[in-house]
Enzyme design. Structure first.
Site, PDB file in Angstrom:
ATOM      1  N   TYR A  39       0.844  -1.218   0.000  1.00  0.00           N
ATOM      2  CA  TYR A  39       0.000   0.000   0.000  1.00  0.00           C
ATOM      3  C   TYR A  39       0.869   1.254   0.000  1.00  0.00           C
ATOM      4  CZ  TYR A  39      -5.008  -0.797   0.227  1.00  0.00           C
ATOM      5  OH  TYR A  39      -6.295  -1.054  -0.109  1.00  0.00           O
ATOM      6  N   GLU A  76      -0.602   4.908  -0.283  1.00  0.00           N
ATOM      7  CA  GLU A  76      -1.362   6.155  -0.423  1.00  0.00           C
ATOM      8  C   GLU A  76      -0.445   7.373  -0.337  1.00  0.00           C
ATOM      9  OE1 GLU A  76      -3.281   3.677   0.938  1.00  0.00           O
ATOM     10  OE2 GLU A  76      -5.397   4.339   1.005  1.00  0.00           O
ATOM     11  N   ASP A 121      -7.938  13.419 -24.528  1.00  0.00           N
ATOM     12  CA  ASP A 121      -7.969  12.006 -24.133  1.00  0.00           C
ATOM     13  C   ASP A 121      -7.358  11.223 -25.290  1.00  0.00           C
ATOM     14  OD1 ASP A 121      -8.559   9.369 -23.711  1.00  0.00           O
ATOM     15  OD2 ASP A 121     -10.629   9.704 -23.060  1.00  0.00           O
ATOM     16  N   THR A 176      -5.017   5.904 -21.272  1.00  0.00           N
ATOM     17  CA  THR A 176      -4.778   4.581 -20.723  1.00  0.00           C
ATOM     18  C   THR A 176      -3.387   4.174 -21.191  1.00  0.00           C
ATOM     19  OG1 THR A 176      -5.902   3.667 -22.655  1.00  0.00           O
ATOM     20  CG2 THR A 176      -7.183   3.799 -20.620  1.00  0.00           C
ATOM     21  N   LYS A 179      -3.256   0.449 -24.620  1.00  0.00           N
ATOM     22  CA  LYS A 179      -3.716   0.349 -26.012  1.00  0.00           C
ATOM     23  C   LYS A 179      -2.486   0.411 -26.934  1.00  0.00           C
ATOM     24  CE  LYS A 179      -8.384   1.994 -24.995  1.00  0.00           C
ATOM     25  NZ  LYS A 179      -8.480   2.744 -23.733  1.00  0.00           N
ATOM     26  N   ARG A 231      -2.722  -2.631 -18.020  1.00  0.00           N
ATOM     27  CA  ARG A 231      -3.998  -1.923 -17.894  1.00  0.00           C
ATOM     28  C   ARG A 231      -3.862  -0.883 -16.795  1.00  0.00           C
ATOM     29  NH1 ARG A 231      -7.329  -4.663 -21.189  1.00  0.00           N
ATOM     30  NH2 ARG A 231      -8.932  -3.113 -20.833  1.00  0.00           N
TER      31      ARG A 231
HETATM   32  N1  DSN Z   1     -13.152   0.386 -24.137  1.00  0.00           N
HETATM   33  C1  DSN Z   1     -12.233   1.243 -24.856  1.00  0.00           C
HETATM   34  C2  DSN Z   1     -12.262   0.996 -26.324  1.00  0.00           C
HETATM   35  O1  DSN Z   1     -12.470  -0.135 -26.709  1.00  0.00           O
HETATM   36  O2  DSN Z   1     -12.063   1.909 -27.099  1.00  0.00           O
HETATM   37  C3  DSN Z   1     -12.434   2.665 -24.530  1.00  0.00           C
HETATM   38  O3  DSN Z   1     -12.407   2.857 -23.172  1.00  0.00           O
END
Ligand code: DSN
Length: 421
Positions: free
Chosen positions: A55, A57, A201, A227, A230, A236
């Site tokens: 942990y 924080e 974003d 994120t 991707k 993740r």
């Molecule tokens: N779920 C993602 C996507 O497939 O684009 C976006 O958050």
């Protein structure tokens, strides 16, 4: 295959068998969901370490728990690598994923009831860009822009007009189904004109930006959310990057505003992914994602597929299947049976519902991670064409044949990080 995870297999054979089956599936199929990828073995190892036991924080040097001798340098390393790679003044690597990262931006700059301007979900935005079923649409007043009917590209006139009439405190650019380059400079100009904070974003295109295959949102955006799993090819997780003036507001919004302890095993894996993303190999990878997507778009167009906006500048293609006389969902399900994994998706101005829309969304990040060259895109387009036609004709034999062909091709392009028998 359970020998890859001996302790897990001994402790919980039922779960180990499911993971082994998923490993085989990820190895055998052509994974074309544009938001997915294959992480490296190094990233995968970092996510499975003892860092999950800890942990932490707070932030490096200002924690609420002791024993941070190793955690502080890990988080600092991840943040420093993010700043260097994206040219940001400040990086917060603690958001659990994209939705909490975006929510933290609302918390940092807005009060409930304030106005946000984002891209509509059916046009290619994201739930957290103020869509009605999301907390961001319930707790804030949201206005939405879309794409032009004649070009399928973001309607910057509409963005400017809505910004002037709605006076949003926050403007969001980016989304989940945008096949074209985002004009961050134009968004920045509009945001400055109306005194709004601009959030870019870039979840889908972060890897392309890192690799120089898409323009950077800096210096135009005040905050950049992404994120990490991707095109960036990390675990993740998510990050928020800001100009210095917003660093404190963003940090306070993430912790203690929205989250408790950061996921340290994820932070470490993000640091590894960011190191990988700073290499020349990754730059070549980012360029190849786009080259493959363009080649695939051309091959699909040759076969009569209707591509939203006519093609792509990035990693994804949005296909309106109306011209093929089949909705997105049965097409996606047939492709899945053929070992080509995509998702059904709304297309701009879709007359159908989101759970049964007109299109499919496909992308090249995963297949490019396996090393498929542009010359294979004709084969991929041909498979998609055959499967769509077979589904309409109720021809399961053809779908089964394509399934075997997909497996044979993928066997020649081993998936990074995926152990197989
Ligand atoms: N779920 C993602 C996507 O497939 O684009 C976006 O958050």
């Amino acid at each position: 295959m359970t020998q890859h995870h001996p302790a897990l297999s001994a402790e919980d054979p039922e779960l180990a068998a499911l993971i082994a089956a998923e490993e085989q599936l990820q190895a055998d199929t052509l994974r074309m969901i544009p938001s997915e990828n294959y992480v490296s073995a190094a990233v995968l190892e970092a996510t499975g370490t003892v860092l999950t036991n800890k942990y932490s924080e707070g932030y490096a040097g200002k924690r609420y728990y002791e024993g941070q001798q190793n955690i502080d340098p890990i988080e600092t390393l991840a943040a420093d690598r993010a700043k260097a790679l994206f040219g940001a003044d400040h990086a917060n690597v603690q958001p659990y994923s994209g939705s909490p990262a975006n929510l933290a931006v609302y918390l940092a700059f807005l009060q409930p009831g304030d106005t946000v301007l984002g891209m509509g979900l059916p046009a290619g935005g994201h739930l957290t860009h103020g869509w009605s079923v999301s907390a961001t649409g319930k707790w804030f007043k949201a206005a939405h822009y879309g794409v032009r009917k004649d070009t399928g590209r973001i309607d910057m006139d509409e963005v400017r007009d809505l910004a002037r009439t709605e006076r949003p405190k926050l403007i969001i650019c980016g989304g989940t189904a945008i096949p074209r380059t985002i004009d961050f400079a134009a968004f920045g100009e509009i945001a400055r004109e109306v005194g709004a904070v601009l959030l870019a974003d870039v979840a889908h295109i972060a890897g392309l930006i890192a690799g120089g295959a898409h323009p950077s949102p800096f210096p135009h955006a005040d905050v950049v959310s992404t994120t990490t799993h991707k095109t960036l090819r990390g675990p993740r997780g998510a990050m928020l990057m800001t100009k210095e003036e917003h660093a404190k507001a963003i940090d306070r919004a993430v912790f203690p505003g929205l989250q408790g302890g950061p996921h340290n095993h994820t932070t470490a894996a993000i640091a590894v992914a960011l190191k990988e993303a700073a290499t020349d190999d990754f730059k070549a990878y980012a360029r190849q994602i786009v080259t493959n997507a363009k080649a695939l778009g051309e091959e699909l167009a040759k076969r009569g597929f209707d591509l939203v906006s006519g093609g792509t500048d990035n990693h994804l293609l949005l296909i309106d299947l109306t011209s093929k006389d089949i909705p997105g969902k049965p097409a996606a399900k047939a492709l899945d049976r053929a070992g080509i994994v995509v998702n059904y998706n709304t297309v701009p101005f879709d007359p159908r519902k989101p759970f049964d829309p007109s299109g499919i969304r496909i992308g090249t990040p995963s297949l490019t991670s396996r090393g498929l060259p542009a010359s294979e895109m004709a084969t991929v387009a041909e498979w998609i064409d055959r499967v769509v036609a077979a589904e309409k004709a109720g021809d399961e034999d053809t779908i089964a044949k394509v399934r075997a062909e997909v497996k044979a091709l993928m066997d020649g392009y081993p998936a990074p990080g995926v152990p197989v028998a």
